[in-house]
Design an enzyme around this catalytic site. Structure first.
Site, short mmCIF file in Angstrom:
data_model
loop_
_atom_site.label_atom_id
_atom_site.label_comp_id
_atom_site.label_asym_id
_atom_site.label_seq_id
_atom_site.Cartn_x
_atom_site.Cartn_y
_atom_site.Cartn_z
N ARG A 267 -12.98 0.39 -9.36
CA ARG A 267 -13.06 -0.33 -8.91
C ARG A 267 -11.88 -1.88 -10.35
NH1 ARG A 267 -18.26 0.29 -10.69
NH2 ARG A 267 -19.52 0.85 -8.82
N LYS B 94 -0.55 -9.76 -3.00
CA LYS B 94 -1.55 -9.16 -1.98
C LYS B 94 -0.92 -7.84 -2.46
CE LYS B 94 -0.77 -12.70 1.23
NZ LYS B 94 0.10 -13.03 2.48
N GLU C 214 14.37 -12.92 3.73
CA GLU C 214 13.18 -13.54 2.23
C GLU C 214 14.11 -14.82 1.60
OE1 GLU C 214 10.28 -12.89 3.28
OE2 GLU C 214 9.70 -11.62 4.62
N LYS D 28 8.89 -18.35 -4.85
CA LYS D 28 7.42 -17.45 -3.98
C LYS D 28 6.70 -17.68 -5.73
CE LYS D 28 5.20 -13.75 -2.06
NZ LYS D 28 5.10 -13.02 -1.28
N GLU E 58 -4.39 -17.91 -0.55
CA GLU E 58 -3.75 -18.52 0.24
C GLU E 58 -5.27 -19.30 1.36
OE1 GLU E 58 -0.90 -15.85 2.92
OE2 GLU E 58 -2.28 -16.38 4.87
N ARG F 41 -0.20 -21.07 0.72
CA ARG F 41 0.69 -20.14 0.39
C ARG F 41 0.94 -19.65 1.98
NH1 ARG F 41 -1.05 -15.28 -3.18
NH2 ARG F 41 1.10 -13.28 -2.22
N ASN G 296 4.64 -17.68 5.37
CA ASN G 296 4.47 -17.05 6.80
C ASN G 296 5.99 -18.38 7.57
OD1 ASN G 296 3.00 -14.95 6.17
ND2 ASN G 296 0.99 -16.99 6.61
N HIS H 117 7.56 -15.57 10.36
CA HIS H 117 6.73 -14.51 10.09
C HIS H 117 5.90 -14.04 11.42
CE1 HIS H 117 7.98 -14.02 6.81
NE2 HIS H 117 7.56 -13.31 6.12
N HIS I 194 6.37 -11.02 13.70
CA HIS I 194 5.10 -10.07 13.40
C HIS I 194 5.13 -9.86 14.64
CE1 HIS I 194 3.41 -10.80 9.63
NE2 HIS I 194 3.84 -9.93 9.45
N HIS J 136 11.74 -4.97 8.60
CA HIS J 136 10.75 -6.57 9.44
C HIS J 136 11.87 -8.11 9.01
CE1 HIS J 136 6.69 -8.89 7.99
NE2 HIS J 136 7.67 -8.91 6.31
P1 NAD Z 1 10.11 -0.19 2.24
O1 NAD Z 1 9.00 0.01 1.04
O2 NAD Z 1 10.24 1.09 3.13
O3 NAD Z 1 11.81 0.61 1.34
C1 NAD Z 1 12.81 0.97 2.33
C2 NAD Z 1 13.68 2.08 2.76
O4 NAD Z 1 14.60 1.78 1.73
C3 NAD Z 1 12.41 3.20 2.69
O5 NAD Z 1 13.07 4.32 2.99
C4 NAD Z 1 12.22 3.43 0.69
O6 NAD Z 1 12.46 4.65 0.20
C5 NAD Z 1 14.05 3.44 0.38
N1 NAD Z 1 14.41 2.54 -0.83
C6 NAD Z 1 13.38 1.75 -1.79
N2 NAD Z 1 14.54 1.00 -2.89
C7 NAD Z 1 15.45 2.48 -2.84
C8 NAD Z 1 16.80 1.73 -3.57
N3 NAD Z 1 16.75 1.45 -4.60
N4 NAD Z 1 17.63 3.03 -2.72
C9 NAD Z 1 17.48 3.32 -2.07
N5 NAD Z 1 16.45 3.97 -1.53
C10 NAD Z 1 15.55 2.84 -1.75
O7 NAD Z 1 10.26 -1.52 3.17
P2 NAD Z 1 10.81 -2.79 2.07
O8 NAD Z 1 11.22 -3.90 2.85
O9 NAD Z 1 10.88 -2.76 0.47
O10 NAD Z 1 8.68 -3.36 2.32
C11 NAD Z 1 8.31 -3.37 3.40
C12 NAD Z 1 6.88 -3.27 3.03
O11 NAD Z 1 6.58 -4.51 2.19
C13 NAD Z 1 6.36 -3.62 4.60
O12 NAD Z 1 5.32 -2.88 4.24
C14 NAD Z 1 5.45 -4.92 4.26
O13 NAD Z 1 3.80 -5.00 4.63
C15 NAD Z 1 4.81 -5.23 2.47
N6 NAD Z 1 5.72 -6.57 2.25
C16 NAD Z 1 4.68 -6.72 1.23
C17 NAD Z 1 4.08 -8.19 0.71
C18 NAD Z 1 3.88 -8.14 0.12
O14 NAD Z 1 3.10 -9.77 -0.16
N7 NAD Z 1 2.92 -7.64 -1.12
C19 NAD Z 1 5.52 -9.12 1.56
C20 NAD Z 1 6.33 -8.83 2.29
C21 NAD Z 1 5.98 -7.26 2.74
N1 GLY Z 2 4.59 -12.45 1.88
C1 GLY Z 2 3.49 -13.30 2.21
C2 GLY Z 2 2.52 -13.91 0.55
O1 GLY Z 2 2.98 -13.34 -0.38
O2 GLY Z 2 2.29 -14.56 0.37
#
Ligand code: NAD
Ligand code: GLY
Length: 360
Positions: A121, A143, A185, A227, A237, A241, A245, A248, A252, A265
């Site tokens: 939990r 998130k 972003e 942010k 949100e 918040r 988007n 997005h 999306h 993305h």
């Molecule tokens: P990712 O986590 O897939 O990383 C991209 C690639 O880079 C992967 O292949 C990873 O292994 C590699 N990598 C990571 N760090 C590295 C480094 N320092 N050197 C070499 N390679 C490296 O992609 P991302 O763009 O970081 O994240 C996308 C994800 O984040 C999505 O799932 C999206 O939904 C999520 N997201 C979440 C929020 C949130 O608020 N929680 C906001 C935006 C995006």
């Molecule tokens: N990436 C959108 C949020 O964190 O609300």
């Protein structure tokens, strides 16, 4: 080194940002009062680059650590990978005093955060984001989620980290395409909240794309501040918040139409931001000059900036209708009020497509 604080009352936390911080993670966790066992969650390539340094730092500070690896990629941001994390935690007898560290990009951050939110939990959570996108966006704000085969991020929770550690050096191993995707972003933060920051990006985009350390640290810190400010106003949100988007909704829809394989993305968001600015211009909320500045900055970051010729706007209707923020057939669309402000407006998917098609 600098600190950006996310002020959320008892759930407040620092974002520590600078060069060479991986070797100081242990002392930073101690300073936050984090005790108990620590599980580092990562994927093989990122762990190969950085897990040992993090582990040494933790052990030096007296933490008992384990490494949990899940497969790389968005395709593994699912309940199967979550199961691997739970199995490791149960097998190693983790208790309520334990903490999970996410070492990686947004995929690792989101899945680790969800595991931390749900195991027993809720246990402690620390983010060590290693992509630009994760540093300026995914690691801040709490998130967490995994994907369902029917859609992205359908299973999730809010769970704030207790600490975010951004070591700028990790960006040096990031592929250029991933770096540019994160820049989308960064640009978004300027458009939605801070014209001065947008101006800084315009002045410094060439240095940023060359990864000039000082410029990059200023940009990442600036983005985290923006942010954090948005999250502080509306953690869950309920309303404001949703300005995060911006770009997005169409982004999306593009990702979904292309099966999440063609665009990263941030690339889809880059195109979506220009479309959203165009819609804002067509509604008279944003001037043509500001639309031009947004487009120019996106292009200088090496990002795609228009919908490719083989995709028609009409192809995006289904994706737009699936928008998670839609209500009674209308989508809460984020328009930009020039640069530095936003306004919500409700549109049907058909209205968005019709208006963009007539204006572009
Ligand atoms: P990712 O986590 O897939 O990383 C991209 C690639 O880079 C992967 O292949 C990873 O292994 C590699 N990598 C990571 N760090 C590295 C480094 N320092 N050197 C070499 N390679 C490296 O992609 P991302 O763009 O970081 O994240 C996308 C994800 O984040 C999505 O799932 C999206 O939904 C999520 N997201 C979440 C929020 C949130 O608020 N929680 C906001 C935006 C995006
Ligand atoms: N990436 C959108 C949020 O964190 O609300």
């Amino acid at each position: 080194m600098q600190t950006v604080t996310v002020n959320l009352g008892q759930r407040s936390y620092p974002i520590e940002l600078g060069e060479g911080l991986l070797s100081r993670v242990g002392e930073m966790m101690k300073a936050q009062g984090i005790a108990g066992r620590v599980g580092i969650v990562s994927n093989p390539p990122v762990a190969g680059l950085y897990a040992e340094e993090v582990r040494e730092s933790l052990q030096g500070a007296g933490y008992e650590t384990s490494l949990v690896l899940i497969p790389e990629g968005e395709g593994h941001k699912n309940t199967a990978s979550l199961g691997l994390i739970y199995d490791a935690l149960v097998g190693r007898r983790f208790d309520r005093g334990a903490t999970l560290i996410a070492l990686g990009g947004g995929v690792i951050g989101d899945i680790t955060g969800f595991a931390a939110a749900t195991f027993l939990r809720g246990i402690g959570f620390v983010q060590i984001p290693t992509t630009l996108l994760a540093q300026v966006d995914a690691s801040v704000g709490g998130k967490t989620a995994v994907n369902h085969e029917q859609g992205k991020n359908l299973i999730g929770a809010f769970h704030q980290p207790r600490l975010v550690v951004i070591d700028m050096k990790t960006l040096r191993t990031l592929p250029q395409r991933e770096f540019a995707a994160g820049m989308a972003e960064v640009i978004k933060h300027g458009i939605i909240q801070d014209a001065g920051y947008f101006g800084f990006l315009e002045d410094g985009m060439d240095s940023l794309m060359r990864m000039d350390p000082a410029a990059l640290e200023t940009a990442v810190a600036g983005s985290c501040r923006i942010k954090a400010a948005v999250v502080e106003q509306d953690e869950r949100e309920q309303d404001r918040r949703a300005i995060l988007n911006f770009g997005h909704t169409i982004g999306h829809a593009l990702e979904s139409f292309t099966g999440y394989e063609r665009f990263l993305h941030g690339e889809a968001v880059a195109i979506g931001m220009i479309q959203a600015a165009a819609l804002s211009a067509s509604r008279g909320v944003c001037g043509a000059a500001e639309l031009g500045r947004i487009e120019a900055l996106v292009r200088r970051a090496g990002l795609p900036w228009r919908i490719p010729d083989d995709i028609a706007l009409a192809d995006l209707v289904d994706g737009l209708e699936l928008d998670k923020k839609s209500h009674a057939g209308k989508i809460k669309f984020v328009l930009c009020e020039g640069i530095g402000g936003t306004r919500f407006q409700w549109f049907s998917a058909a209205e968005i497509v019709r208006e963009l098609a007539s204006g572009l």
